[in-house]
Design a protein around this motif. Structure first.
Motif, PDB file in Angstrom:
ATOM      1  N   LEU A  31      13.316   7.329  -8.912  1.00  0.00           N
ATOM      2  CA  LEU A  31      12.319   7.731  -7.914  1.00  0.00           C
ATOM      3  C   LEU A  31      12.771   9.002  -7.194  1.00  0.00           C
ATOM      4  O   LEU A  31      11.973   9.935  -7.018  1.00  0.00           O
TER       5      LEU A  31
ATOM      6  N   LEU B 226      10.791  12.599  -7.031  1.00  0.00           N
ATOM      7  CA  LEU B 226      10.133  12.894  -5.755  1.00  0.00           C
ATOM      8  C   LEU B 226      10.338  14.359  -5.396  1.00  0.00           C
ATOM      9  O   LEU B 226      11.467  14.855  -5.447  1.00  0.00           O
TER      10      LEU B 226
ATOM     11  N   ASP C 253       7.946  -2.865  -7.235  1.00  0.00           N
ATOM     12  CA  ASP C 253       7.332  -1.565  -7.481  1.00  0.00           C
ATOM     13  C   ASP C 253       7.819  -0.651  -6.355  1.00  0.00           C
ATOM     14  O   ASP C 253       7.377  -0.769  -5.213  1.00  0.00           O
TER      15      ASP C 253
ATOM     16  N   CYS D 297       7.465   2.491  -5.672  1.00  0.00           N
ATOM     17  CA  CYS D 297       6.485   3.397  -5.055  1.00  0.00           C
ATOM     18  C   CYS D 297       5.685   2.652  -3.990  1.00  0.00           C
ATOM     19  O   CYS D 297       5.491   3.155  -2.877  1.00  0.00           O
ATOM     20  N   SER D 298       5.258   1.439  -4.320  1.00  0.00           N
ATOM     21  CA  SER D 298       4.534   0.627  -3.340  1.00  0.00           C
ATOM     22  C   SER D 298       5.443   0.235  -2.189  1.00  0.00           C
ATOM     23  O   SER D 298       5.009   0.184  -1.030  1.00  0.00           O
TER      24      SER D 298
ATOM     25  N   ILE E  82       4.419   5.244  -1.483  1.00  0.00           N
ATOM     26  CA  ILE E  82       4.366   6.562  -2.114  1.00  0.00           C
ATOM     27  C   ILE E  82       3.265   6.568  -3.175  1.00  0.00           C
ATOM     28  O   ILE E  82       3.195   5.669  -4.019  1.00  0.00           O
ATOM     29  N   ASP E  83       2.421   7.562  -3.116  1.00  0.00           N
ATOM     30  CA  ASP E  83       1.366   7.730  -4.111  1.00  0.00           C
ATOM     31  C   ASP E  83       2.009   8.171  -5.426  1.00  0.00           C
ATOM     32  O   ASP E  83       2.716   9.184  -5.482  1.00  0.00           O
ATOM     33  N   LYS E  84       1.736   7.437  -6.490  1.00  0.00           N
ATOM     34  CA  LYS E  84       2.352   7.748  -7.784  1.00  0.00           C
ATOM     35  C   LYS E  84       1.911   9.105  -8.336  1.00  0.00           C
ATOM     36  O   LYS E  84       2.585   9.677  -9.193  1.00  0.00           O
TER      37      LYS E  84
ATOM     38  N   LEU F 245       4.504  11.998  -7.942  1.00  0.00           N
ATOM     39  CA  LEU F 245       5.727  12.072  -8.732  1.00  0.00           C
ATOM     40  C   LEU F 245       5.733  13.315  -9.615  1.00  0.00           C
ATOM     41  O   LEU F 245       4.706  13.722 -10.154  1.00  0.00           O
TER      42      LEU F 245
ATOM     43  N   LEU G 126       8.725   3.298 -12.986  1.00  0.00           N
ATOM     44  CA  LEU G 126       8.053   3.727 -11.760  1.00  0.00           C
ATOM     45  C   LEU G 126       6.554   3.483 -11.737  1.00  0.00           C
ATOM     46  O   LEU G 126       5.975   3.275 -10.667  1.00  0.00           O
TER      47      LEU G 126
END
Length: 324
Positions: free
Chosen positions: A18, A22, A218, A220-221, A225-227, A230, A274
């Motif tokens: 991640l 990012l 998960d 990102c969740s 964070i909005d996938k 990425l 991810l």
């Protein structure tokens, strides 16, 4: 040798990926980095215990690490579980630096480190709860009643440990790593009755491993964070933070002037960890920044991944890449 290999938790693997994907200006990046640092500190603390486990009677006991089990609609996790013929020992391992003070009045641990004072949940109560849930699980599974002991192990040798006056739980159940053998020997003298045979110990080991569910969120969740934020593409295996360009038959790094034939596999592993363990041709094309669908189809097809659906809505399953 310790009998059960300790694997790096998948949450650490996910957090590293991640951070790699990012953008540097993403507001959540610092939070992710700090969370990863805590996870790594915990892992290093657990790994440091392997040295001291050597002094326990290896031929008579079984070790389990990071066992996480569902009970009463919630999961409980034990850092290290030692199954002996006479008792079970749960270790709550803390890699904490600074000056720590066990306060039984408010069930907390107060730490002073680098001029900063902060409070943590009481690990003595934490490991007591683990013992309760474990005893209930063993009862449900009809394992013969066996005493469960608990210890909190402070792994940082420079940490100063103190407790409130009269806090007998802290005195009796909080130890430094080097005191493990001495404490283990005292518990062995306390519990003289043999409850589990060697075969039954292995049976309990298998049972708990079967009930184990790794912590695999998960990420990102977890950090909201909005996938779509990425960074897409295949990274250079050598330069790490450089995105490769797709040439006719390979991936090219403009920084180190090298070609890589299979860089898309690592990108697919990142995607699986991810985003999703399933991917379509169009999703692969988008994530790898490929110019045409035919290139993405050729690369995916060459991996011989399991598939679902017809030719039109074919989905490739990526789980097998995570096992390699």
């Amino acid at each position: 040798m310790v009998k059960m290999k300790r694997n790096v938790p998948i949450i650490i693997r996910k957090l590293n990926i991640l951070l790699k994907r990012l953008p540097f200006n993403q507001p959540k990046r610092k939070e992710v980095d700090e969370y990863l640092a805590r996870q790594m500190a915990g892992l290093r603390g657990e790994q440091s215990m392997d040295y001291f486990y050597r002094y326990l009677p290896q031929e008579k006991i079984e070790f389990l690490h990071n066992i996480r089990i569902l009970h009463q609609e919630y999961y409980f996790q034990m850092d290290t579980l030692i199954i002996t013929p006479n008792f079970i020992l749960i270790l709550e391992i803390k890699n904490i630096a600074g000056h720590i003070y066990f306060d039984n009045l408010y069930s907390q641990v107060i730490r002073l480190h680098d001029g900063k004072k902060e409070s943590f949940d009481d690990p003595i109560q934490q490991v007591e709860r683990q013992a309760f849930h474990l005893s209930e699980i063993l009862k449900i599974k009809k394992v013969p009643f066996i005493p469960i002991e608990t210890l909190v192990v402070i792994t940082n040798p420079k940490t100063l440990v103190e407790s409130a006056p009269g806090h007998t739980d802290a005195v009796n159940r909080v130890i430094k790593s080097a005191d493990l053998k001495k404490k283990f020997d005292l518990l062995t003298k306390k519990h003289t009755k043999v409850i589990l045979s060697k075969m039954e110990i292995k049976k309990v080991n298998r049972l708990l491993n079967k009930l184990h569910t790794p912590y695999n969120p998960d990420v990102c969740s977890l950090f909201h964070i909005d996938k779509n934020e990425l960074i897409k593409g295949a990274f250079c295996p050598d330069c790490e933070d450089i995105i490769l360009h797709r040439t006719k038959r390979s991936w090219y790094c403009t920084n180190c002037d090298q070609h890589f034939k299979k860089a898309h596999i690592n990108a697919l592993i990142d995607y699986a960890l991810l985003i999703s363990t399933k991917i379509t041709n169009n999703e692969f094309k988008d994530f790898l920044n490929l110019p045409t669908g035919s290139i993405s189809y050729h690369l995916l097809h060459s991996l011989n991944l399991p598939i679902t659906g017809t030719t039109k809505d074919r989905t490739y399953l990526l789980n097998s890449l995570l096992d390699e």
